[in-house]
Each structure stands twice: as structure tokens, then as C-alpha cells.
Design an enzyme around this catalytic site. Structure first.
Site, short mmCIF file in Angstrom:
data_model
loop_
_atom_site.label_atom_id
_atom_site.label_comp_id
_atom_site.label_asym_id
_atom_site.label_seq_id
_atom_site.Cartn_x
_atom_site.Cartn_y
_atom_site.Cartn_z
CD GLU A 256 -29.54 -29.32 -5.42
OE1 GLU A 256 -29.65 -30.19 -4.54
OE2 GLU A 256 -29.77 -28.12 -5.21
CG ASN A 322 -34.21 -33.97 -3.73
OD1 ASN A 322 -34.54 -35.12 -3.43
ND2 ASN A 322 -33.17 -33.71 -4.48
#
Length: 431
Positions: A256, A322
Site C-alpha cells: 500500500e 479505503n
């Protein structure tokens, strides 16, 4: 006047492990830290923008830290191109140090500043600080930039070693800070802003890393790190974040962090993609851009509970999970056929952790127009996403309390109809 260096804070609001500050402190002159509340940016923001409060409170904390060293932080409010000539009248500046920024406005600002300072016989030095690898450090064999994440990440990961995550030992050189009296700075109200009542996430993410891969996709769980705001404004060093990921063996979180750098690389090499579709044929799409439907999406009244929960979470907290960001992005661009730029601009206004490269990258991924994006025919089904990621409806019930009652909105559009419509419109534009 005593000759000095200035270290210019921007997206690196910390004294520890700061690349340009380290180099400034090891340089030839005593160092005066500077922060400019940039009107070129602030004038476009609402007066209750929570990020301005966060920056202001962080700057106040930095001032106190520096005052404990017998120094201070010079804080100015205005346009950098007007502030700098004033500073040069006040101080005998020999060198200016700052860290790289990669967004279009920042690049233009820094090019102009470099030209101005050079004309004044002042050395302007900039350093890499907010990423592990930047610009041309990760390239394909033919020296062109990657536009697909997986091969980018393979090289990024292979190149990563202890050297790149080693902290800059700035504290060792604090004795080289300019000793000065306390310097007055503008208050929030002086700049026309109000103090925000939003809560800002704390930096306590390491306890999340062991279970990050298992929990990060479930919005009812507090399974993500909430470091976006701190990486955006540099209150957390990227080197520390990556080192923590490596030590915890949290490969998913490490990837990420690499996605963030991938999108910054894209913005650097393809600056047009900050405002237009990366795949240029997507600019031919005939968006519906229905204002009423956009309003319903913004306010969380679409009749799709997972979408509405996400939008209400965003509006109330300045943050959205997210996984849900992908769902609401797909819904706006594909179910409602509203230009992804409308959604991107709304996120830019509301998200505490807004970062242009990642936000534009995420929106173009959802719309299908980005590099390495979801294909245009992939249309998230909000109901299936709910069953998979919020099976007990805990997230939905928290943010949409009227869900399941007659007070809850009817679906704004039928999923099957919306899917057929978007496939037809996209196919016509892309053929």
C-alpha cells in the site's frame, strides 16, 4: 546581518528524520526554519477546512520544540512569490533548503523560486524526503516509467534495503539552529479560518500491522492504519513507516505504501493525468453529470446503503474506509455516469488525508480511465460488496441509522439498468 540558511517546511512537518533539514543543519550557516501558509492554496479552501487546523496545530507544536532549542520557526501568511522578497530584506540569506514536492502546482512554484533565488545569488537545494524512490529511480529496462503497478512494485521491493529506510539524525545537529527571540506568527483567525472540531487520527498504527492483511477490507473493523494524514503532511516519515512494515513483515501494508509512490511517479511523468484521463480515449465518454444525483451521492442519500454509509462517514469525520472509497467511486462514475473529476474534487475538499496523486489515481482506477485501472466493464455491485465486506451490516447501521425503515431513500437507479447503460456508453466512446 548574520548570514544564514533557511529550511523551508512544506509537506514535511517534523524535526526528526527530515532530509533537507538534516542537510541544512550540516551546511555552512546557522539555520532558520520557515513555514509559509500559502494563499495560492488557502484561498481555494472553505473557512472551516480541518486540514488548516491540523497544519496550524502542528506548526504551533514545532515552534515550541524549536523554542526549547533557543530557536524558533518563522511563520508567514501570503503568496510565496511575495513573501520571499520580504524575507530577503529581513535576513541575509545565503542558502535555502527544502524537500521535493511532485504535484503540478508545487513543481511550478519551486521552479519559479529556484529562478528567483538564483537571481539573488542564493543557493536553492532540494532533497527527496516524502518517498523512498522518486522520479527516475524506478524505471523499465528501456528507461521509461512503469504504468502497471505489479512490475513497478517488484523493482521497488527488490531495490529496497536498510540504506533507504535509515533515519536522518537531525537531532545531533540542532546546535546549528539559528538562536533567535520568539517570532510572532499569524493566528488561524488572522488568515480567515475557523478552528475545526474534527478529531485527527493519532500516530499509533504499529499495533494494526499484524492483522492488517486480514482486517483492512472490512469497514466495520478498525483495521487500517489511518496514517494518510500524517504521510500527507509529513508528521510521519515514510522511512519510519516502511521500516515498521518490514519489521512487522506486513507485506500488504508495504505494498500500500508502494502504491502511494507509484501514483506519485505517474503524476511526475504524466502530469496531464492530474486533471485528465490517463487513457486519453476516456475523455470521449459522454457523462450524464446529473446535478441532483450528484447531490444525493454527496449527501449519502442514493438508496445504496454501503455507498451512503461511506459518504456520511466522509462528511462527518473527514475520512472514509479505503474499500468503501472504491465502491463509492465506482458507483458515481459507473452507476450514475458522473465524471470522475467531480468526485475527485469532492474528495479533495473533504478528505483529511487528501493527496492528489493517490486520490486521482484511485478515482481513475475506479472509472477505468487510469493506468493499471479496473477494466471499464468491471462495475462494482454494491449489494455483493456489502455481503462480502459488511455481512452483518454493522458499518451500514452505524452511518445510516434509518436503514431498514420507511425513512430510508429508495435506490436512485437499478443496478442492472445502470450496468447495461454504462457498458453501452463506455463502449461507444472507446470503440
Amino acid at each position: 546581518m548574520t548570514p544564514i540558511s533557511i529550511f523551508w517546511f512544506r509537506r514535511d512537518l517534523r524535526l526528526t528524520d527530515n532530509a533537507a533539514l538534516y542537510h541544512a543543519l550540516k551546511g555552512d550557516y546557522r539555520v532558520l526554519p520557515l513555514f509559509i501558509f500559502d494563499q495560492n492554496i488557502l484561498d481555494k479552501l472553505p473557512k472551516d477546512d480541518a486540514r488548516v487546523t491540523f497544519i496550524y496545530e502542528t506548526i504551533e507544536a514545532l515552534k515550541k520544540e524549536l523554542q526549547q532549542q533557543g530557536s524558533d520557526l518563522l511563520v508567514k501568511y501570503g503568496k510565496p512569490e511575495k513573501i520571499w522578497p520580504e524575507i530577503l530584506k529581513e535576513y541575509q540569506v545565503k542558502q535555502v533548503y527544502t524537500n521535493h514536492d511532485y504535484e503540478p502546482y508545487a513543481r511550478e512554484r519551486d521552479d519559479n523560486m529556484a529562478e528567483f533565488l538564483t537571481s539573488e545569488k542564493i543557493v536553492f537545494k532540494t532533497y527527496k524526503d516524502q518517498v523512498i524512490f522518486e522520479k527516475n529511480e524506478i524505471l523499465k529496462a528501456d528507461k521509461t516509467p512503469y504504468t502497471v503497478f505489479t512490475p513497478f512494485y517488484k523493482q521497488w521491493h527488490a531495490k529496497l534495503n536498510d540504506f533507504y529506510v535509515k533515519a536522518y539524525p537531525t537531532k545531533k545537529y540542532f546546535k546549528n539552529l539559528l538562536q533567535t527571540r520568539h517570532l510572532p506568527g499569524p493566528g488561524l483567525e488572522d488568515m480567515g479560518f475557523e478552528k475545526s472540531q474534527l478529531d485527527f487520527p493519532k500516530l499509533n498504527y504499529t499495533n494494526k500491522l499484524d492483522n492488517y492483511a486480514k482486517e483492512r477490507d472490512f469497514p466495520a473493523l478498525d483495521g487500517t492504519t489511518h496514517v494518510g494524514l500524517h504521510l500527507r503532511f509529513g508528521t510521519l516519515s515514510i522511512r519510519k513507516a516502511v521500516k515498521d512494515a518490514l519489521e512487522a513483515k506486513s507485506n500488504v501494508w508495504l505494498s500500500e505504501l508502494a502504491w502511494r509512490e507509484f501514483y506519485m511517479t505517474i503524476i511526475w511523468h504524466f502530469s496531464y493525468a492530474a486533471f485528465d484521463s490517463f487513457k486519453k480515449q476516456y475523455d470521449k465518454i459522454k457523462w450524464r453529470n446529473n446535478e441532483e444525483e450528484f447531490k444525493a451521492w454527496r449527501e449519502g442519500n442514493t438508496g445504496y446503503p454501503i455507498v451512503d454509509a461511506g459518504m456520511r462517514q466522509l462528511n462527518q469525520t473527514g475520512w472514509m474506509h479505503n474499500r468503501v472509497r472504491m465502491i463509492v467511486g465506482s458507483f458515481l462514475s459507473k452507476h450514475l455516469l458522473i465524471d470522475w473529476r467531480w468526485g475527485e474534487a469532492y474528495f479533495a475538499e473533504k478528505l483529511l488525508d487528501y493527496e492528489m496523486a493517490s486520490n486521482v489515481g484511485g478515482w481513475q482506477w475506479a472509472a477505468g480511465s487510469g493506468n493499471d485501472a479496473a477494466p471499464y466493464f468491471r462495475v462494482f455491485n454494491p449489494e455483493l460488496q456489502t455481503k462480502r465486506f459488511d455481512p452483518k451490516l454493522e458499518y451500514i447501521k452505524k452511518w445510516v441509522p434509518e436503514f431498514g425503515t420507511k425513512k430510508y431513500a429508495q435506490p436512485i437507479v437499478a443496478h442492472t439498468f445502470a450496468r447495461e447503460r454504462v457498458l453501452k456508453v463506455f463502449k461507444e466512446a472507446l470503440s
